[in-house]
Scaffold this active site. Sequence first.
Site, PDB file in Angstrom:
ATOM      1  N   SER A   1      58.440  19.795  60.485  1.00 51.20           N
ATOM      2  CA  SER A   1      59.758  19.238  60.761  1.00 51.20           C
ATOM      3  C   SER A   1      59.681  18.328  61.998  1.00 51.20           C
ATOM      4  O   SER A   1      58.951  17.346  61.984  1.00 51.20           O
ATOM      5  CB  SER A   1      60.778  20.366  60.927  1.00 51.20           C
ATOM      6  OG  SER A   1      62.084  19.874  60.861  1.00 51.20           O
TER       7      SER A   1
ATOM      8  N   ASP B   1      64.827  19.314  50.014  1.00 51.83           N
ATOM      9  CA  ASP B   1      64.983  19.496  51.454  1.00 51.83           C
ATOM     10  C   ASP B   1      66.223  18.768  51.948  1.00 51.83           C
ATOM     11  O   ASP B   1      66.349  17.551  51.791  1.00 51.83           O
ATOM     12  CB  ASP B   1      63.732  18.959  52.162  1.00 51.83           C
ATOM     13  CG  ASP B   1      63.640  19.392  53.620  1.00 51.83           C
ATOM     14  OD1 ASP B   1      64.672  19.737  54.213  1.00 51.83           O
ATOM     15  OD2 ASP B   1      62.518  19.376  54.163  1.00 51.83           O
TER      16      ASP B   1
ATOM     17  N   HIS C   1      63.423  22.851  52.684  1.00 53.87           N
ATOM     18  CA  HIS C   1      62.765  22.715  53.983  1.00 53.87           C
ATOM     19  C   HIS C   1      61.795  23.853  54.279  1.00 53.87           C
ATOM     20  O   HIS C   1      60.771  23.647  54.924  1.00 53.87           O
ATOM     21  CB  HIS C   1      63.835  22.646  55.076  1.00 53.87           C
ATOM     22  CG  HIS C   1      63.354  22.096  56.376  1.00 53.87           C
ATOM     23  ND1 HIS C   1      62.911  20.797  56.508  1.00 53.87           N
ATOM     24  CD2 HIS C   1      63.239  22.657  57.612  1.00 53.87           C
ATOM     25  CE1 HIS C   1      62.555  20.586  57.772  1.00 53.87           C
ATOM     26  NE2 HIS C   1      62.743  21.699  58.451  1.00 53.87           N
TER      27      HIS C   1
END
Length: 694
Positions: free
Chosen positions: A545, A630, A665
């Site tokens: 991320s 995501d 995610h």
Amino acid sequence: MSDLLKMNYSSNPPLDAPIAEKRPHVLSMHDDQRVDDYYWLRDRDDPKVIAYLEAENVYTAQMMQHTEALQTALYDEMLARIQETDLSVPYRKGDFYYYSRTEAGKAYPIYCRKQGSLDAAEEVLLDQNELAAEHEFFTLGALAISPNHQILAYSTDTTGSERYTLRFLNLATRELYAEAIPETYYGVVWGNDNQTVFYTQLDAANRPFKLFRHQLGGAIADDVLIYHEPDDSYFLGVGKTRSEAYILLELGSKVTSEVHFLDANQPMGAFQVIQPRSPGIEYTVEHHSTVFYITTNQDALNFKLMKTPVTSPAKQHWEPVIPHREDVLLEGVSAFTNHLVIYEREAGLPTVRIRQLATGEEHAIAFPDATYSVGEDANPEFNTAILRYSYTSLVTPRSVFDYHLDSREQELKKETPVLGGYDRQNYASDRLLATATDGTKVPISIVYKKGIERNGENPLLLTGYGSYGYSYDPGFSSGRLSLLDRGAVVAIAHIRGGSEVGRRWYEDGKFLKKTNTFTDFIACAEHLIEQGWTSANHLAISGGSAGGLLMGAVINLRPDLFHAVVADVPFVDVVTTILDDSLPLSILEREEWGDPNDKPYYDYIKAYSPYDNVQAKSYPNLLITGGLNDSRVSYWEPAKWTAKLRALKIDTNTLLLKTNMGAGHGGASGRYESLKEGAFEYAFLLDQWKLAEV
């Protein structure tokens, strides 16, 4: 038709990497025209986009085919260390003991309880395995028992998009109520009448922006909108005080907060604001008796603790309890009947202090390791003199303790089993300090198997994050033993942008100081090399991320310093994403990175944005991952980055893109699929280190 779409993968697929078409798309800002050749990959409804992602997945599978035996061995090792049939430590709430358990061969936990004593018959509340049976992906959001313990509110997501459907289960009859409320977020709170439920709903950009009140068994159409937050930079959340006296409506941007409260015994009443928002002022609320405890950064960079009467909660009535300190970060407090538990961070390490409310007497809990993580565990009861906390370090499996707040005795309730003969005495962890370019000392946590020589030849995996003020504290991983036992060293760089060394540590790694995060990480890598822990030819790095942004930034700056990189769901197209108001989180991100609508921020962000700074040069071996669903980092960011790297890099090093076509995610759901993903990434690293046969 592109070369990609002419490929026939039905038999003997070629090993040539997929080449994405270039379709120039002009992005203009501040008299600056950027051409984005891969902007078209944003259109997930275009069959060519899905074909490209699937082609990349096929290529990745081909390139990793020679490691399949290793992947299987790693998976088997990781699984063999886990006690598949296991039980969490039960916690008491009212007359019930609540816990979760797992069964061998089942991917998800089963939530249970016993009434009266731990010897009572088990009641299964919710079996996730049954709910997940027909879904490729499954995760729970909310899990909330009504105050009378008769109704279970729970929410589910079957795509990975973090958009949950809320349902209600009668625990006596095992019947579901008719209503199923879609598009909800994590927070769900019961009023004390056992009939009223408060939940948050998402807007088109996945922002929780509305709070609704629902009557159990009623029509969703009749739900009452309690609050609508129109400011796109604010998230809305709902919670309940441990005392169960108040329901809290919490509003927050990255730098500003506002809290409203409602008597939980009067759920049809109106919320009252504690203190209206003021730009840059953050605060959180804890209830005790007739007062609210307020943790705030008002005139206090590292936060301070105040208290205020419930009847007069506004700022002018706040009285000091713990003053601001330059060298200690106050992270929060927990209130119990006779005690206040104070969570702080000093000299880069978390600390826990206990204050006796009647006398003001204080003491601290001692922890044994040089570097560690500690956090509050399940403590639903307000009227107790026992604190349950969890502790872990790089060599200590997650352990749950009951700490007696008056006697200072502590009981180890459970240490997570590590099967296969794990002996922590065979491993060592240390805390090192690297020197950044401006002279700042940057902590590094490191773990290795004893006997390692600092000869510069050790494979080493360095990880980091350094954003949002998140403190990347070290914890145990049984899976990591598969690296350590093969001679690898693992380290965490506690770089600026987190809060490990206080709030200033965070402030010095954001906005127009963001590049400190990247140069700190590089300094940590150089320090590990200088001290003989590894060499550039043996150094791998990983981050996910915003940690993936870190990966992209540092390999643009110093591609020569790293041999291999794993970038999970990387946030790499920073300028374009933050400028796009339609995307989840984009507007909120401006309080972390800066607003590129302002030219100074635009120029600064563009100068480090990984996607914008790919050049025609050699890059390390790369494994990049994404999730089609995501909602935090859109799949096209890793896809576009991969495409641009393929087009421009001049080396023959490995470049792989692996997109999970059915997740978001967090990657795959279920413990077995998650283990497979971990085994895949470890196989990539071991292969790059030439340890695939070990």
